[in-house]
Scaffold this motif. Structure first.
Motif, PDB file in Angstrom:
ATOM      1  N   VAL A  79       0.529  -1.388  -0.072  1.00 56.65           N
ATOM      2  CA  VAL A  79      -0.109   0.123   0.578  1.00 56.65           C
ATOM      3  C   VAL A  79       0.673   0.572   0.104  1.00 56.65           C
ATOM      4  O   VAL A  79       0.722   2.538  -0.077  1.00 56.65           O
ATOM      5  CB  VAL A  79      -1.014  -0.206   0.930  1.00 56.65           C
ATOM      6  CG1 VAL A  79      -1.652   1.590   1.616  1.00 56.65           C
ATOM      7  CG2 VAL A  79      -2.196  -1.369   1.186  1.00 56.65           C
ATOM      8  N   SER A  99     -10.920 -13.113   1.211  1.00 54.78           N
ATOM      9  CA  SER A  99     -10.507 -11.763   1.091  1.00 54.78           C
ATOM     10  C   SER A  99      -9.065 -11.172   1.503  1.00 54.78           C
ATOM     11  O   SER A  99      -9.095 -10.127   0.824  1.00 54.78           O
ATOM     12  CB  SER A  99     -10.747 -11.024   2.418  1.00 54.78           C
ATOM     13  OG  SER A  99     -12.454 -11.408   3.309  1.00 54.78           O
ATOM     14  N   TYR A 100      -8.299 -12.163   1.651  1.00 55.49           N
ATOM     15  CA  TYR A 100      -6.315 -11.757   1.228  1.00 55.49           C
ATOM     16  C   TYR A 100      -6.432 -11.202  -0.235  1.00 55.49           C
ATOM     17  O   TYR A 100      -5.940 -10.448  -0.814  1.00 55.49           O
ATOM     18  CB  TYR A 100      -5.813 -12.115   1.998  1.00 55.49           C
ATOM     19  CG  TYR A 100      -5.164 -11.955   3.512  1.00 55.49           C
ATOM     20  CD1 TYR A 100      -4.970 -11.338   3.987  1.00 55.49           C
ATOM     21  CD2 TYR A 100      -5.957 -13.116   4.618  1.00 55.49           C
ATOM     22  CE1 TYR A 100      -4.353 -10.833   4.866  1.00 55.49           C
ATOM     23  CE2 TYR A 100      -5.811 -12.686   5.826  1.00 55.49           C
ATOM     24  CZ  TYR A 100      -4.750 -11.366   6.200  1.00 55.49           C
ATOM     25  OH  TYR A 100      -5.080 -11.397   7.714  1.00 55.49           O
ATOM     26  N   ALA A 102      -8.596 -10.517  -2.325  1.00 57.72           N
ATOM     27  CA  ALA A 102      -9.504  -9.268  -2.897  1.00 57.72           C
ATOM     28  C   ALA A 102      -8.482  -7.916  -2.753  1.00 57.72           C
ATOM     29  O   ALA A 102      -8.378  -7.421  -3.508  1.00 57.72           O
ATOM     30  CB  ALA A 102     -10.904  -8.753  -2.463  1.00 57.72           C
ATOM     31  N   THR A 103      -8.126  -8.724  -1.725  1.00 59.28           N
ATOM     32  CA  THR A 103      -6.964  -7.274  -1.057  1.00 59.28           C
ATOM     33  C   THR A 103      -5.523  -6.788  -1.973  1.00 59.28           C
ATOM     34  O   THR A 103      -5.858  -5.697  -2.522  1.00 59.28           O
ATOM     35  CB  THR A 103      -6.699  -7.140   0.196  1.00 59.28           C
ATOM     36  OG1 THR A 103      -7.563  -7.752   1.404  1.00 59.28           O
ATOM     37  CG2 THR A 103      -5.614  -6.229   0.656  1.00 59.28           C
ATOM     38  N   HIS A 106      -6.798  -5.235  -5.352  1.00 59.62           N
ATOM     39  CA  HIS A 106      -6.722  -4.232  -5.274  1.00 59.62           C
ATOM     40  C   HIS A 106      -6.158  -3.213  -4.819  1.00 59.62           C
ATOM     41  O   HIS A 106      -5.635  -2.427  -5.542  1.00 59.62           O
ATOM     42  CB  HIS A 106      -7.519  -3.506  -4.197  1.00 59.62           C
ATOM     43  CG  HIS A 106      -8.274  -2.582  -4.546  1.00 59.62           C
ATOM     44  ND1 HIS A 106      -9.454  -1.940  -5.266  1.00 59.62           N
ATOM     45  CD2 HIS A 106      -7.664  -1.322  -3.934  1.00 59.62           C
ATOM     46  CE1 HIS A 106      -9.604  -0.806  -4.936  1.00 59.62           C
ATOM     47  NE2 HIS A 106      -8.956  -0.872  -3.595  1.00 59.62           N
ATOM     48  N   ILE A 107      -4.870  -3.636  -4.355  1.00 58.59           N
ATOM     49  CA  ILE A 107      -3.417  -2.793  -3.867  1.00 58.59           C
ATOM     50  C   ILE A 107      -2.449  -3.763  -4.763  1.00 58.59           C
ATOM     51  O   ILE A 107      -1.097  -2.937  -5.277  1.00 58.59           O
ATOM     52  CB  ILE A 107      -3.231  -3.198  -2.964  1.00 58.59           C
ATOM     53  CG1 ILE A 107      -2.529  -4.489  -2.028  1.00 58.59           C
ATOM     54  CG2 ILE A 107      -3.844  -2.514  -1.890  1.00 58.59           C
ATOM     55  CD1 ILE A 107      -1.840  -5.228  -1.282  1.00 58.59           C
ATOM     56  N   PHE A 131     -13.808 -11.684  -8.568  1.00 56.84           N
ATOM     57  CA  PHE A 131     -12.624 -10.554  -8.538  1.00 56.84           C
ATOM     58  C   PHE A 131     -11.630 -10.706 -10.523  1.00 56.84           C
ATOM     59  O   PHE A 131     -11.966 -12.258  -9.975  1.00 56.84           O
ATOM     60  CB  PHE A 131     -11.778  -9.780  -7.583  1.00 56.84           C
ATOM     61  CG  PHE A 131     -11.647 -10.905  -6.768  1.00 56.84           C
ATOM     62  CD1 PHE A 131      -9.925 -11.458  -7.204  1.00 56.84           C
ATOM     63  CD2 PHE A 131     -12.461 -10.798  -5.687  1.00 56.84           C
ATOM     64  CE1 PHE A 131      -9.897 -12.334  -6.062  1.00 56.84           C
ATOM     65  CE2 PHE A 131     -11.892 -11.884  -4.807  1.00 56.84           C
ATOM     66  CZ  PHE A 131     -10.508 -12.948  -5.123  1.00 56.84           C
TER      67      PHE A 131
END
Lengths: 159, 95
Positions: A79, A99-100, A102-103, A106-107, A131
């Motif tokens: 990030v 969840s990880y 997807a994170t 995104h990053i 995703f």
């Protein structure tokens, strides 16, 4: 599952590991690290302290995974633009793993994201991952052979 | 994420809640809620999850999902008026 794709070897690869309660993860992580290293990638792995300790014990001379990092610190570095990866491989056998992933999507928007979904019931988990990513889905708990074959196929590695 | 674990939090949804359950709970039970993306900084930590991540606010209390690799996602509530104001200024209303 996406079929084999001819791609250039990534310069940097990140393995994101889940909770180590499913045994195949450890074997697959070392297998993938070995293959990526053999093909010229710099490999970095992130996970919780338990999974990192398992890897440290399994690879004491750091032949396969020279760089390990606590997951939260890895996310912080990405990030804050202190770290990047061309290829990100996420292991998921639970909702948390999705969840990880997807994170990471995104990053690391420009990275090739490969999501390895395994465990006793991988299909419902795979449905949650809506995703953009390449999914490798296989029921696997103790026996890594079938999912290893799929992974090798996706990356074009010889068995 | 040792920092959040050290905060005086209230457990809204217990260990093993899914990220979807957390989002739906916030949307259903809070009149004020905001959306952020994964990597949003809250209480000096980066939030994990599938976008959009719903954060509920009730007065000074912020309700947010907190994911642990071995357990799944919890929904936690923490009282912090300054952080709640920061969320109001930096998060978005639309999914």
């Amino acid at each position: 599952m996406t079929g084999p794709v001819e791609r250039s070897v990534p310069a940097t690869a990140l393995l994101v590991l889940g909770c180590p309660e499913v045994p195949v993860q450890q074997a697959l992580a070392l297998h993938i690290a070995y293959q990526l290293k053999k093909h010229g990638a710099a490999v970095h792995a992130a996970g919780n302290p338990a999974v990192l300790n398992l890897l440290k014990v399994s690879d004491p001379a750091k032949h396969y995974l020279p760089e390990l990092q606590v997951l939260e610190n890895c996310i912080k570095d990405i990030v804050e633009k202190k770290r990047d990866a061309e290829l990100c491989i996420v292991f998921a056998h639970s909702d948390a793993g999705i969840s990880y992933a997807a994170t990471m999507r995104h990053i690391l928007p420009d990275a090739r994201l490969v999501l390895i979904i395994f465990g006793k019931e991988p299909e419902p988990l795979a449905a949650l991952a809506d995703f953009p990513c390449e999914k490798i889905v296989e029921k696997a708990v103790h026996n890594p052979m079938a999912i290893k074959k799929k992974i090798n196929g996706v990356f074009g590695w010889a068995a | 994420m040792g920092c959040i674990e050290n905060l005086p939090y209230e457990m809204i949804l217990p260990l093993g809640a899914s990220f979807k359950e957390c989002r739906e709970y916030v949307e259903k039970n809070f009149s004020e809620f905001w959306y952020v993306d994964p990597g949003y900084k809250l209480f000096d930590e980066y939030i994990i999850g599938l976008p959009p991540i719903a954060l509920g606010i009730n007065g000074a209390k912020i309700v947010f999902p907190y994911t642990k690799p071995c357990h799944g996602t919890y929904l936690l509530g923490v009282e912090d008026a300054d952080e709640a104001d920061r969320v109001r200024k930096t998060a978005r209303k639309k999914k």
